[in-house]
Write an enzyme that holds these catalytic residues in place. Structure first.
Site, short mmCIF file in Angstrom:
data_model
loop_
_atom_site.label_atom_id
_atom_site.label_comp_id
_atom_site.label_asym_id
_atom_site.label_seq_id
_atom_site.Cartn_x
_atom_site.Cartn_y
_atom_site.Cartn_z
N ASN A 1 0.87 -1.18 0.00
CA ASN A 1 0.00 0.00 0.00
C ASN A 1 0.91 1.23 0.00
O ASN A 1 1.48 1.56 1.03
CB ASN A 1 -0.89 -0.02 1.25
CG ASN A 1 -1.71 1.26 1.39
OD1 ASN A 1 -1.84 2.03 0.42
ND2 ASN A 1 -2.27 1.50 2.57
N TRP A 2 1.01 1.83 -1.18
CA TRP A 2 1.92 2.97 -1.30
C TRP A 2 1.37 4.22 -0.60
O TRP A 2 2.08 5.20 -0.45
CB TRP A 2 2.17 3.30 -2.77
CG TRP A 2 3.01 2.29 -3.52
CD1 TRP A 2 3.50 1.10 -3.05
CD2 TRP A 2 3.49 2.40 -4.87
NE1 TRP A 2 4.24 0.47 -4.01
CE2 TRP A 2 4.25 1.25 -5.15
CE3 TRP A 2 3.34 3.36 -5.87
CZ2 TRP A 2 4.85 1.02 -6.39
CZ3 TRP A 2 3.93 3.15 -7.11
CH2 TRP A 2 4.68 1.99 -7.37
N LYS A 3 0.10 4.19 -0.23
CA LYS A 3 -0.58 5.39 0.33
C LYS A 3 -0.37 6.57 -0.63
O LYS A 3 -0.23 6.36 -1.83
CB LYS A 3 -0.07 5.69 1.74
CG LYS A 3 -0.09 4.45 2.64
CD LYS A 3 0.01 4.79 4.09
CE LYS A 3 0.23 3.52 4.88
NZ LYS A 3 -0.17 3.66 6.27
N HIS B 1 -9.67 0.86 4.59
CA HIS B 1 -8.40 1.06 5.33
C HIS B 1 -8.69 1.98 6.51
O HIS B 1 -9.52 2.89 6.42
CB HIS B 1 -7.35 1.68 4.41
CG HIS B 1 -5.98 1.69 5.00
ND1 HIS B 1 -5.59 2.65 5.91
CD2 HIS B 1 -4.92 0.86 4.84
CE1 HIS B 1 -4.33 2.40 6.28
NE2 HIS B 1 -3.91 1.32 5.65
N GLU C 1 -7.18 4.42 7.65
CA GLU C 1 -7.03 5.86 7.35
C GLU C 1 -8.28 6.40 6.66
O GLU C 1 -8.66 7.56 6.86
CB GLU C 1 -5.76 6.08 6.51
CG GLU C 1 -4.51 5.89 7.35
CD GLU C 1 -3.26 5.45 6.58
OE1 GLU C 1 -3.23 5.57 5.34
OE2 GLU C 1 -2.32 4.97 7.25
N GLU D 1 -5.68 -5.34 10.37
CA GLU D 1 -4.71 -4.27 10.59
C GLU D 1 -5.02 -3.58 11.91
O GLU D 1 -5.86 -2.67 11.94
CB GLU D 1 -4.79 -3.26 9.45
CG GLU D 1 -4.40 -3.82 8.10
CD GLU D 1 -3.76 -2.75 7.22
OE1 GLU D 1 -2.66 -2.99 6.75
OE2 GLU D 1 -4.35 -1.68 7.04
N GLY E 1 1.93 2.05 10.66
CA GLY E 1 2.85 3.18 10.52
C GLY E 1 3.51 3.59 11.83
O GLY E 1 4.10 4.67 11.91
N SER F 1 3.09 -2.37 10.31
CA SER F 1 4.54 -2.35 10.51
C SER F 1 5.22 -3.68 10.18
O SER F 1 6.16 -4.08 10.86
CB SER F 1 4.87 -1.88 11.94
OG SER F 1 4.37 -0.56 12.14
N GLY G 1 2.61 -1.25 4.26
CA GLY G 1 2.64 0.18 3.94
C GLY G 1 4.06 0.66 3.71
O GLY G 1 4.63 0.48 2.64
N GLY G 2 4.66 1.24 4.75
CA GLY G 2 5.97 1.88 4.63
C GLY G 2 7.02 1.03 3.94
O GLY G 2 7.76 1.52 3.06
C1 PEP Z 1 -0.94 0.04 5.80
O1 PEP Z 1 -0.88 1.15 5.33
O2 PEP Z 1 -1.89 -0.69 5.50
C2 PEP Z 1 0.10 -0.40 6.71
C3 PEP Z 1 -0.02 -1.58 7.28
O3 PEP Z 1 1.14 0.46 6.91
P1 PEP Z 1 2.55 0.11 7.63
O4 PEP Z 1 3.05 -1.17 7.02
O5 PEP Z 1 3.43 1.27 7.30
O6 PEP Z 1 2.28 -0.03 9.08
#
Ligand code: PEP
Length: 255
Positions: A9-11, A95, A97, A167, A173, A212, A233-234
């Site tokens: 997930n590049w956000k 998600h 967010e 999640e 994040g 994470s 994500g990251g």
């Molecule tokens: C996400 O954005 O779905 C996510 C899990 O982010 P991260 O891996 O950065 O925690």
């Protein structure tokens, strides 16, 4: 046997130049027949570009959200049909967010699930509790209610063809990862919740862990019986880390 899936997930990150070098590096690092499915969920303006970049590779294209409506006066929105037109296979739905920053309700998430499924996309529907909810012992109740909203709109058999991402909001994040034991317990709860409605769907549905995930913790998480891969994500923005996570899902280590 459920094939593992790792979805990045590049956000809201990227540029034409950065996307090209990231995808090229992931393609170079990840063998096409590596035994796990890989997807990148990219910002809507870059779907067409990244669709071209992943062509001929084992990487599938995904989007990060969609409208629950098919067409019409919804300025700024993107329909499921448009995503399908652009070659998307996956779309993230609900998600955290989107739920917290943009006020998406569980009913809206369910409507988006139905829209995505109806257009032939595979929804990746996200569920998860906040830290206060975990502390209060309400993790299962929160997740049950998020799942039940989807069950109210779609049959459990459709959920079996989709992907669920657990999640925990407190792990997204933040660098705090659920332990494999914490994650496995919730994944087993989710699978049992689906099984109560449709045993075949429960056996088939892939349940990803997100929060994470990194190159160091992926193998232990993916070794759990009900964890079928990761929503990342990251770490999906760093080619070497993302490739290492994909290799972990394939049961292989980078040499
Ligand atoms: C996400 O954005 O779905 C996510 C899990 O982010 P991260 O891996 O950065 O925690």
């Amino acid at each position: 046997m459920r094939p593992k899936l790792v979805a990045g997930n590049w956000k809201m990150n990227g540029s034409l130049a950065a996307n090209r070098s990231l995808v090229e590096a992931v393609r170079a690092g990840f063998p096409a027949a590596a035994g796990c499915e890989v997807a990148v969920c990219v910002p809507a303006p870059y779907l067409q570009q990244v669709g071209g970049l992943v062509q001929g590779s084992a990487i599938a294209l995904g989007a990060q959200t969609l409208s629950e409506h098919a067409a019409g006066a919804y300025t700024g929105e993107t329909s499921a049909g448009m995503l399908a037109d652009l070659g998307c296979r996956y779309v993230i739905v609900g998600h955290s967010e989107r739920r917290t920053l943009f006020g998406e309700t569980s009913a809206q998430v369910a409507a988006k699930f139905v829209a995505a499924d109806g257009a032939g996309l595979v929804p990746i529907v996200c569920v998860g509790e906040t830290w206060p909810e975990r502390e209060a012992g309400t993790t299962e109740a929160v997740i049950a209610s998020q799942l039940d909203a989807v069950f109210a709109a779609a049959s459990a058999s459709r959920l079996g063809l989709a992907v669920i991402a657990y999640e925990p909001v407190w792990a997204i994040g933040t660098g705090k990862t659920a332990t494999p034991q914490q994650a496995q317990a919730v994944h087993a709860f989710i699978r049992a919740r689906v099984a109560a409605r449709d045993a075949a769907a429960a056996a088939a549905v892939r349940i990803l862990y997100g929060g994470s995930v990194n190159a160091g913790n992926a193998s232990a998480l993916f070794a759990c019986p009900d964890i079928d891969g990761g929503l990342v994500g990251g770490a999906s923005l760093k080619a070497a880390d993302f490739v290492a996570i994909c290799m972990a899902a394939s049961g292989r280590e980078l040499t």
